[in-house]
Design a protein around this motif. Structure first.
Motif, mmCIF file in Angstrom:
data_model
loop_
_atom_site.group_PDB
_atom_site.id
_atom_site.type_symbol
_atom_site.label_atom_id
_atom_site.label_comp_id
_atom_site.label_asym_id
_atom_site.label_seq_id
_atom_site.Cartn_x
_atom_site.Cartn_y
_atom_site.Cartn_z
ATOM 1 N N LYS A 44 0.800 -1.222 0.000
ATOM 2 C CA LYS A 44 0.000 0.000 0.000
ATOM 3 C C LYS A 44 0.836 1.276 0.000
ATOM 4 O O LYS A 44 0.410 2.305 -0.545
ATOM 5 N N HIS A 45 2.012 1.213 0.635
ATOM 6 C CA HIS A 45 2.767 2.455 0.844
ATOM 7 C C HIS A 45 4.205 2.396 0.333
ATOM 8 O O HIS A 45 4.951 3.370 0.502
ATOM 9 N N ASN A 46 4.598 1.275 -0.237
ATOM 10 C CA ASN A 46 5.935 1.132 -0.815
ATOM 11 C C ASN A 46 7.041 1.421 0.200
ATOM 12 O O ASN A 46 8.070 2.013 -0.118
ATOM 13 N N HIS A 47 6.801 1.008 1.441
ATOM 14 C CA HIS A 47 7.805 1.081 2.497
ATOM 15 C C HIS A 47 8.062 -0.339 3.002
ATOM 16 O O HIS A 47 7.189 -1.207 2.892
ATOM 17 N N VAL A 48 9.251 -0.561 3.553
ATOM 18 C CA VAL A 48 9.640 -1.896 4.001
ATOM 19 C C VAL A 48 9.799 -1.905 5.519
ATOM 20 O O VAL A 48 10.496 -1.046 6.083
ATOM 21 N N LEU A 49 9.146 -2.863 6.152
ATOM 22 C CA LEU A 49 9.267 -3.015 7.599
ATOM 23 C C LEU A 49 10.502 -3.854 7.917
ATOM 24 O O LEU A 49 10.576 -5.033 7.578
ATOM 25 N N GLY A 50 11.484 -3.232 8.552
ATOM 26 C CA GLY A 50 12.720 -3.938 8.900
ATOM 27 C C GLY A 50 12.655 -4.587 10.257
ATOM 28 O O GLY A 50 13.058 -5.744 10.437
ATOM 29 N N LEU A 51 12.138 -3.860 11.257
ATOM 30 C CA LEU A 51 12.034 -4.371 12.622
ATOM 31 C C LEU A 51 10.707 -3.938 13.214
ATOM 32 O O LEU A 51 10.270 -2.805 13.012
ATOM 33 N N ARG A 52 10.101 -4.843 13.977
ATOM 34 C CA ARG A 52 8.831 -4.536 14.627
ATOM 35 C C ARG A 52 8.919 -4.795 16.128
ATOM 36 O O ARG A 52 9.082 -5.938 16.571
ATOM 37 N N ASP A 53 8.897 -3.746 16.920
ATOM 38 C CA ASP A 53 8.762 -3.819 18.369
ATOM 39 C C ASP A 53 9.737 -4.813 19.006
ATOM 40 O O ASP A 53 9.332 -5.729 19.729
ATOM 41 N N ILE A 54 11.019 -4.604 18.764
ATOM 42 C CA ILE A 54 12.043 -5.479 19.341
ATOM 43 C C ILE A 54 12.436 -4.954 20.718
ATOM 44 O O ILE A 54 12.929 -3.839 20.856
ATOM 45 N N SER A 55 12.213 -5.768 21.732
ATOM 46 C CA SER A 55 12.694 -5.478 23.083
ATOM 47 C C SER A 55 13.546 -6.668 23.514
ATOM 48 O O SER A 55 13.068 -7.812 23.543
ATOM 49 N N LEU A 56 14.809 -6.384 23.852
ATOM 50 C CA LEU A 56 15.765 -7.469 24.051
ATOM 51 C C LEU A 56 16.874 -7.017 24.985
ATOM 52 O O LEU A 56 17.399 -5.921 24.849
ATOM 53 N N SER A 57 17.206 -7.859 25.942
ATOM 54 C CA SER A 57 18.326 -7.593 26.846
ATOM 55 C C SER A 57 19.508 -8.462 26.442
ATOM 56 O O SER A 57 19.384 -9.693 26.385
ATOM 57 N N LEU A 58 20.634 -7.823 26.151
ATOM 58 C CA LEU A 58 21.853 -8.534 25.777
ATOM 59 C C LEU A 58 22.820 -8.402 26.948
ATOM 60 O O LEU A 58 23.390 -7.332 27.177
ATOM 61 N N PRO A 59 23.031 -9.477 27.714
ATOM 62 C CA PRO A 59 23.770 -9.368 28.979
ATOM 63 C C PRO A 59 25.252 -9.108 28.783
ATOM 64 O O PRO A 59 25.850 -9.515 27.780
ATOM 65 N N PRO A 60 25.871 -8.435 29.758
ATOM 66 C CA PRO A 60 27.305 -8.147 29.667
ATOM 67 C C PRO A 60 28.142 -9.411 29.817
ATOM 68 O O PRO A 60 27.786 -10.326 30.559
ATOM 69 N N GLY A 61 29.250 -9.461 29.081
ATOM 70 C CA GLY A 61 30.173 -10.576 29.233
ATOM 71 C C GLY A 61 29.700 -11.891 28.655
ATOM 72 O O GLY A 61 30.300 -12.937 28.929
ATOM 73 N N LYS A 62 28.653 -11.872 27.836
ATOM 74 C CA LYS A 62 28.087 -13.094 27.268
ATOM 75 C C LYS A 62 28.007 -12.985 25.749
ATOM 76 O O LYS A 62 28.096 -11.898 25.184
ATOM 77 N N ILE A 63 27.828 -14.137 25.100
ATOM 78 C CA ILE A 63 27.592 -14.154 23.662
ATOM 79 C C ILE A 63 26.097 -14.254 23.423
ATOM 80 O O ILE A 63 25.461 -15.252 23.780
ATOM 81 N N SER A 64 25.529 -13.205 22.847
ATOM 82 C CA SER A 64 24.115 -13.202 22.469
ATOM 83 C C SER A 64 24.038 -13.398 20.960
ATOM 84 O O SER A 64 24.597 -12.604 20.204
#
Length: 352
Positions: A44-64
Motif C-alpha cells: 500500500k505504501h511502498n515502504h519496508v518493515l525492517g524491525l517490529r517492536d524489538i525489546s531485548l536484553s543482551l547481557p554483559p560478558g556473554k555471547i548473544s
C-alpha cells in the motif's frame, strides 16, 4: 579472565525498536504499531518493515546470538547497536545512555572506544599488511605506532597468525583473513564485539575452527558479543542466549536448551526439528534427584556437559547410571542411560 565484574558492567538494552525503510517512515509508524503487516506496508505504501517492536536484553560478558532466515532483520538489528542505522522508533541503551540520541561526535567516540565490528567479508584493507590491518583501529585513534604495534602483535599471536605479520590479505586464506579481522577488533580493547555473519563465508571445517577460537577467547575476555547468524548449529554452539527473528519480529529468546526443549510456536518447533539434541541438552537439565536413602552412583559426570558427551563417557565406563555434579563437584542428582535416550530422541521419533 577479565577483572571487571559483570554486575559493574552494562549490557545492551533494546526497547520497543521499530525500523521502517522508505522516504517517509514516520508517517506509517502508528499504523505498524496498530498491526499493519509487512506485506500491507509494502503493497500500500511502498515502504519496508525492517524491525517490529524489538525489546531485548543482551547481557554483559556473554555471547548473544541473533539468528533468523534471510530477511528476518538480524543484520538490520545489529547495525542499530552502533548507530550505523537509526531506528524509526525505540531506544538502545548502554551504560545509561541511549545510542539513538547520541550526536555525531558522541557516536563517533562510542564506536571507537566501546564497539568493534567483525564482518562476513572480512573488511580488511588490501593495501595493508596483517600487522597494519590489526593496527588500524588504534591508528584511527591517533595513538603512536610505538604503542600500537606491541598491542597488535599480541593479538596476532593470540589468533594464531604469528609469522604472517608482513603478509597482505590476498596472500591469506579466508580463515586467516577472518582471524585478522578478529585480531583487529580485539586490539581496540572494546567491551562490545559486533559480529555480523562473521564465519558464514568460511568452509565448514574452518568455520568450526573459528568458532572454537572465539569460544576460547571469550572464556578469558568475557566481552559482550552480539553474533549474527542464519545457522542454528552455530547459534547453539556459541550462544549463551539466542534470539530468533522472523520478518522483523522477535519469535523467541532463551538458551539453546530452552529453544530446543520448549519452542514457543510451530515456526520455532519446525526450525529446531532436525537439531541434534544430544549436543545441546546438558546433563543437569535431565538429572533426577536422589531418592531418599538411595546411594549415589560411583561414576560421576559434570552437569554442564552435553548428553552426547555424557553418553560416551558412560559407555566407556560400562555404567548405566551416573551421579551428576555441579562445577564445584557437589552432587545434584542422578542420570540414567534411558533418560539420556529419551531426551535425545524427539517426541515424534519416540512415537514412531
Amino acid at each position: 579472565m577479565t577483572d571487571i565484574n559483570d554486575t559493574q558492567r552494562s549490557g545492551i538494552e533494546i526497547r520497543n525498536l521499530y525500523k521502517i525503510f522508505g522516504p517517509t517512515p514516520e508517517r506509517y509508524i502508528d499504523a505498524v504499531k496498530a498491526g499493519m503487516t509487512k506485506e500491507e506496508l509494502n503493497d500500500k505504501h511502498n515502504h519496508v518493515l525492517g524491525l517490529r517492536d524489538i525489546s531485548l536484553s543482551l547481557p554483559p560478558g556473554k555471547i548473544s546470538v541473533i539468528m533468523g532466515l534471510s530477511g528476518s532483520g538480524k543484520s538490520t538489528l545489529i547495525r542499530h547497536i552502533n548507530g550505523l542505522i537509526a531506528p524509526t522508533a525505540g531506544e538502545i541503551l548502554y551504560g545509561g545512555q541511549d545510542v539513538v540520541t547520541m550526536g555525531t561526535q558522541e557516536l563517533r567516540a562510542f564506536r571507537r572506544a566501546t564497539t568493534a565490528m567483525v564482518f562476513q567479508k572480512f573488511g580488511l584493507l588490501p593495501h595493508r599488511t596483517v600487522l597494519e590491518n590489526t593496527c588500524y583501529g588504534l591508528d584511527v585513534q591517533g595513538l603512536p605506532r610505538s604503542k600500537v604495534e606491541p598491542i597488535a602483535r599480541k593479538w596476532i599471536d593470540r589468533v594464531g597468525l604469528s609469522g604472517f605479520e608482513d603478509n597482505y590479505p590476498a596472500q591469506l586464506s579466508g580463515g586467516m583473513q577472518q582471524r585478522v579481522g578478529l585480531a583487529r577488533a580485539l586490539a581496540n580493547d572494546v567491551d562490545i564485539l559486533l559480529m555480523d555473519e562473521a564465519f558464514s563465508a568460511l568452509d565448514p571445517l574452518i568455520r568450526m575452527d573459528m568458532q572454537k577460537v572465539l569460544l576460547e577467547l571469550q572464556d578469558e575476555l568475557q566481552k559482550t558479543v552480539v553474533f549474527i547468524t542464519h545457522d542454528l548449529d552455530e547459534a547453539l554452539r556459541l550462544g549463551d542466549t539466542i534470539a530468533l527473528l522472523r520478518d522483523g519480529g522477535l519469535e523467541q529468546v532463551g538458551s539453546g536448551q530452552d529453544i530446543v526443549l520448549r519452542p514457543a510456536n510451530d515456526y520455532i518447533a519446525e526450525f529446531v526439528r532436525e537439531v541434534n539434541r544430544g549436543r545441546v541438552i546438558r546433563a543437569d537439565r535431565i538429572a533426577r534427584p536422589l531418592a531418599e536413602g538411595e546411594a549415589p552412583p560411583a561414576f560421576k559426570v559434570e552437569g554442564s556437559k552435553v548428553l552426547e558427551r555424557v553418553a560416551r563417557e558412560m559407555v566407556a565406563a560400562g555404567v548405566e547410571n551416573a551421579t551428576v555434579t555441579d562445577r564445584k563437584g557437589v552432587d545434584i542428582g542422578v542420570i540414567e542411560s534411558a533418560a539420556i535416550l529419551s531426551a535425545i530422541v524427539t517426541p515424534t521419533e519416540l512415537a514412531s
